[in-house]
Write a protein that holds these residues in place. Structure first.
Motif, PDB file in Angstrom:
ATOM      1  N   ASP A  53      -7.183  -1.838  17.379  1.00 27.76           N
ATOM      2  CA  ASP A  53      -5.930  -2.153  16.677  1.00 27.76           C
ATOM      3  C   ASP A  53      -5.664  -0.465  17.121  1.00 27.76           C
ATOM      4  OD1 ASP A  53      -4.147  -1.768  15.637  1.00 27.76           O
ATOM      5  OD2 ASP A  53      -5.164  -1.950  13.370  1.00 27.76           O
ATOM      6  N   GLU A  82      -8.252 -11.586  10.297  1.00 27.69           N
ATOM      7  CA  GLU A  82      -9.125 -10.435   9.413  1.00 27.69           C
ATOM      8  C   GLU A  82      -9.675 -10.495   8.843  1.00 27.69           C
ATOM      9  OE1 GLU A  82      -6.458  -6.792   8.799  1.00 27.69           O
ATOM     10  OE2 GLU A  82      -7.589  -5.692   9.382  1.00 27.69           O
ATOM     11  N   ASP A  88      -6.202  -3.364   1.676  1.00 29.16           N
ATOM     12  CA  ASP A  88      -5.467  -2.812   1.049  1.00 29.16           C
ATOM     13  C   ASP A  88      -3.694  -4.177   0.214  1.00 29.16           C
ATOM     14  OD1 ASP A  88      -3.358  -1.520   3.414  1.00 29.16           O
ATOM     15  OD2 ASP A  88      -3.534  -3.353   3.631  1.00 29.16           O
ATOM     16  N   ASN A 148       1.409  -1.341   0.257  1.00 28.40           N
ATOM     17  CA  ASN A 148       0.209   0.128   0.024  1.00 28.40           C
ATOM     18  C   ASN A 148       0.857   0.926  -0.276  1.00 28.40           C
ATOM     19  OD1 ASN A 148      -2.707   1.642   0.026  1.00 28.40           O
ATOM     20  ND2 ASN A 148      -1.977   1.241   2.412  1.00 28.40           N
ATOM     21  N   ARG A 175     -13.893  -5.645  15.162  1.00 22.70           N
ATOM     22  CA  ARG A 175     -12.327  -4.646  15.415  1.00 22.70           C
ATOM     23  C   ARG A 175     -13.211  -3.027  16.024  1.00 22.70           C
ATOM     24  NH1 ARG A 175      -7.979  -1.971  11.754  1.00 22.70           N
ATOM     25  NH2 ARG A 175      -9.666  -0.496  11.195  1.00 22.70           N
ATOM     26  N   HIS A 205     -14.225  -5.335  10.130  1.00 18.50           N
ATOM     27  CA  HIS A 205     -14.402  -3.899  10.752  1.00 18.50           C
ATOM     28  C   HIS A 205     -15.119  -3.511  11.493  1.00 18.50           C
ATOM     29  CE1 HIS A 205     -10.007  -3.501   8.931  1.00 18.50           C
ATOM     30  NE2 HIS A 205     -10.191  -4.625   9.671  1.00 18.50           N
ATOM     31  N   ARG A 262       0.471 -11.354  14.110  1.00 19.28           N
ATOM     32  CA  ARG A 262      -0.318 -10.562  12.968  1.00 19.28           C
ATOM     33  C   ARG A 262       0.526 -10.223  11.574  1.00 19.28           C
ATOM     34  NH1 ARG A 262      -4.520  -9.259  12.085  1.00 19.28           N
ATOM     35  NH2 ARG A 262      -4.501  -6.635  11.516  1.00 19.28           N
ATOM     36  N   GLU A 297      -4.319  -4.456  19.768  1.00 15.10           N
ATOM     37  CA  GLU A 297      -2.887  -4.409  18.447  1.00 15.10           C
ATOM     38  C   GLU A 297      -1.943  -4.124  18.337  1.00 15.10           C
ATOM     39  OE1 GLU A 297      -5.362  -5.041  14.376  1.00 15.10           O
ATOM     40  OE2 GLU A 297      -3.075  -5.200  13.299  1.00 15.10           O
ATOM     41  N   LEU A 307      -1.572   6.641   2.765  1.00 16.88           N
ATOM     42  CA  LEU A 307      -2.167   6.958   3.493  1.00 16.88           C
ATOM     43  C   LEU A 307      -1.552   8.462   4.159  1.00 16.88           C
ATOM     44  CD1 LEU A 307      -1.661   3.450   4.942  1.00 16.88           C
ATOM     45  CD2 LEU A 307      -3.719   4.270   5.300  1.00 16.88           C
ATOM     46  N   ALA A 360      -6.051  -6.909   5.719  1.00  9.41           N
ATOM     47  CA  ALA A 360      -6.047  -5.555   5.473  1.00  9.41           C
ATOM     48  C   ALA A 360      -6.790  -5.081   4.211  1.00  9.41           C
ATOM     49  CB  ALA A 360      -5.190  -4.020   5.863  1.00  9.41           C
ATOM     50  N   GLU A 395       2.283  -7.082  11.732  1.00  7.45           N
ATOM     51  CA  GLU A 395       1.730  -6.466  10.794  1.00  7.45           C
ATOM     52  C   GLU A 395       2.985  -5.729  10.003  1.00  7.45           C
ATOM     53  OE1 GLU A 395      -2.124  -4.551  10.891  1.00  7.45           O
ATOM     54  OE2 GLU A 395      -1.121  -3.186   9.987  1.00  7.45           O
ATOM     55  N   HIS A 445      -2.495   0.539  16.690  1.00  9.21           N
ATOM     56  CA  HIS A 445      -1.492   1.055  14.834  1.00  9.21           C
ATOM     57  C   HIS A 445      -0.445   1.776  15.486  1.00  9.21           C
ATOM     58  CE1 HIS A 445      -5.192   0.965  12.189  1.00  9.21           C
ATOM     59  NE2 HIS A 445      -4.553   0.792  12.158  1.00  9.21           N
ATOM     60  N   TRP A 463       2.381   6.324  12.248  1.00  9.77           N
ATOM     61  CA  TRP A 463       0.756   6.607  11.522  1.00  9.77           C
ATOM     62  C   TRP A 463      -0.479   5.314  12.423  1.00  9.77           C
ATOM     63  CZ3 TRP A 463      -2.930   2.660   9.875  1.00  9.77           C
ATOM     64  CH2 TRP A 463      -4.120   3.976   9.131  1.00  9.77           C
ATOM     65  N   HIS A 507      -2.622 -10.441   8.847  1.00  9.96           N
ATOM     66  CA  HIS A 507      -3.666  -9.227   8.769  1.00  9.96           C
ATOM     67  C   HIS A 507      -4.305  -9.085   6.900  1.00  9.96           C
ATOM     68  CE1 HIS A 507      -2.212  -4.971   7.067  1.00  9.96           C
ATOM     69  NE2 HIS A 507      -2.854  -4.659   7.932  1.00  9.96           N
TER      70      HIS A 507
HETATM   71  O1  KDG Z   1      -1.520   0.009   4.747  1.00  9.05           O
HETATM   72  C1  KDG Z   1      -2.627   0.104   6.141  1.00  9.05           C
HETATM   73  C2  KDG Z   1      -3.332  -1.204   6.814  1.00  9.05           C
HETATM   74  O2  KDG Z   1      -2.966  -2.083   6.079  1.00  9.05           O
HETATM   75  C3  KDG Z   1      -3.482  -0.515   8.192  1.00  9.05           C
HETATM   76  O3  KDG Z   1      -3.518   0.529   8.394  1.00  9.05           O
HETATM   77  C4  KDG Z   1      -4.130  -1.915   8.404  1.00  9.05           C
HETATM   78  O4  KDG Z   1      -3.471  -2.007  10.460  1.00  9.05           O
HETATM   79  C5  KDG Z   1      -3.939  -2.570   9.455  1.00  9.05           C
HETATM   80  C6  KDG Z   1      -5.446  -3.677  10.199  1.00  9.05           C
HETATM   81  O5  KDG Z   1      -4.839  -4.171  10.977  1.00  9.05           O
HETATM   82  O6  KDG Z   1      -5.909  -3.685   8.741  1.00  9.05           O
END
Ligand code: KDG
Ligand code: MG
Length: 396
Positions: free
Chosen positions: A203, A332, A309, A38, A148, A123, A276, A229, A383, A307, A255, A205, A396, A305
């Motif tokens: 999460d 997920e 993306d 991504n 989530r 989610h 993850r 997470e 992002l 996601a 991740e 992050h 992030w 993971h």
């Molecule tokens: O590219 C970033 C995403 O993969 C991320 O924000 C997704 O943290 C994420 C998740 O747990 O799905």
């Protein structure tokens, strides 16, 4: 079964995907891999096209481990998300070919199914507790059991949604204090609203310091999250000791890791409960099954993971591995942009809150290349950067 061609395509049916097609000298026998990273898609494309594809032509497509080793260890510069995503694209395509050549789904090649389906989490993020609770109830009605929950914290967005991105400054605010107050309150309100049964995870992050993460984890104990997470940044894994020692909530991380060695201290010291890692960013199925085997020995479960993306191909790979490994925890899940249905077939499907793949040979996914060509690459779909109120950069 020699590799005759490696073709990399970029398509954006709703969002950018990088796909790798490996063709062989056996008529009609090819495999598709997913090499989507991504926001850095074209770096992976260049690595694949200019440096890795030429190494593959003429090689035996069946020697997946040898190809993996020769790219990871045999090309000197190794690791990192760009390289390991490119390697995953090749690896997934080779597993797809192996399955097709054998007439077996990949989960069968990995030892056969240990379960009927992969328990999925959905989610259910929202602007406020009410919206999250409504999303969870709607998902429950579809059969989901794990959810989530991310909440919008005024002045400090917890989950930057691309539609909110201010494209001129390209940043969204984050402040730790309101965030740290909001998350326990969110869990408390969700438990009041929904009771004890729904499994709810959150999460972070990677946004907190070790002591903040410890305080948050401890504060969430009464609300028994399914897991917390990425509470801390990925670089200093030893900091997870502090979080572990000070809380009794299940922890998940990985991740942003690129290979098994990054997972090791967290697994061998049992500092996390769920790994993850992203199959599309760790060199594919070949690495995923090794990480799962190491984790199994330490009673750590896998929660790959998933996601949105990465393309449906990586999601299919997730489910094939989930089906086969003994220490699967949860998967997920993502809802893809509707246009992806024009490009991909064999996307994993939901049944009663779990994910399934068919028993089609290989990964079971295929790509309509003509349809893919209708969706050109979307440049700079990055992002947003998170920034503190004083203007400084935040993880992030
Ligand atoms: O590219 C970033 C995403 O993969 C991320 O924000 C997704 O943290 C994420 C998740 O747990 O799905
Ligand atoms: Mg995450």
């Amino acid at each position: 079964m020699k590799i005759t061609n490696v073709n990399v395509i970029v398509t954006a049916p709703g969002r950018n995907y990088v796909l790798v097609k490996v063709e062989t000298d056996q008529a009609g026998l090819y495999g598709w891999g997913d090499a989507t990273l991504n926001g850095r898609e074209l770096a992976v494309v260049a690595l694949l096209q200019d440096h890795l594809a030429p190494l593959l032509i003429g090689r035996d497509a069946g020697r997946i481990e040898d190809i993996w080793q020769s790219i990871f260890r045999g090309t000197y510069w190794r690791g990192g998300p760009v390289m390991m995503t490119a390697l995953a694209g090749i690896d997934l395509a080779l597993w797809d070919i192996k399955g097709k050549a054998a007439g077996l789904p990949v989960y069968s090649l990995l030892g056969g199914p240990t379960r009927a389906a992969a328990l999925a989490y959905r989610h259910c993020d929202g602007r406020d507790v009410q919206e999250i609770a409504d999303n969870i109830r709607a998902a429950q009605a579809e059969g989901f059991r794990v959810f989530r929950a991310q909440i919008d914290v005024p002045g400090s967005m917890a989950f930057p949604d691309p539609t909110w991105v201010d494209r001129t400054t390209y940043s969204v605010p984050f402040e730790d204090a309101p965030y740290l107050r909001a998350i326990p309150r969110m869990f408390e309100a969700l438990r009041r609203e929904l009771g004890d049964e729904p499994e709810i995870l959150h999460d972070v992050h990677e946004r907190l310091t070790p002591i903040q993460a410890s305080l948050l984890a401890a504060a969430l104990e009464p609300y028994h999250p399914f897991f917390l997470e990425d509470p801390i940044r990925p670089e200093h894994k030893e900091s997870m000791r502090l979080v572990r020692q000070n809380s009794r909530v299940p922890l998940a991380m990985g991740e942003l890791f690129s290979h098994r060695w990054e997972c090791l201290p967290l697994i061998t010291e049992q500092l996390i409960d769920y790994v993850r890692v992203d199959i599309a960013h760790i060199g594919g199925i070949t690495e995923a099954r090794k990480i799962a085997a190491i984790a199994e020995a330490y009673h750590v479960q896998m929660a790959f993971h998933g996601a949105p993306d990465t393309a449906p191909i990586a999601h299919a790979a997730n489910v094939h591995v989930d089906m086969a490994i003994p220490n699967f925890g949860v998967q997920e899940s993502s809802i893809f942009p509707p246009e992806t249905a024009e490009v991909f077939t064999g996307t994993p499907y939901f049944e009663n809150g779990s994910l399934k793949v068919t028993d089609a040979p290989g990964l079971g996914t295929d790509v309509d290349e003509r349809a893919a060509a209708r969706f050109p690459y979307r440049p700079q779909e990055y992002l947003p950067t998170l920034r503190r109120a004083d203007g400084s950069v935040q993880d992030w």
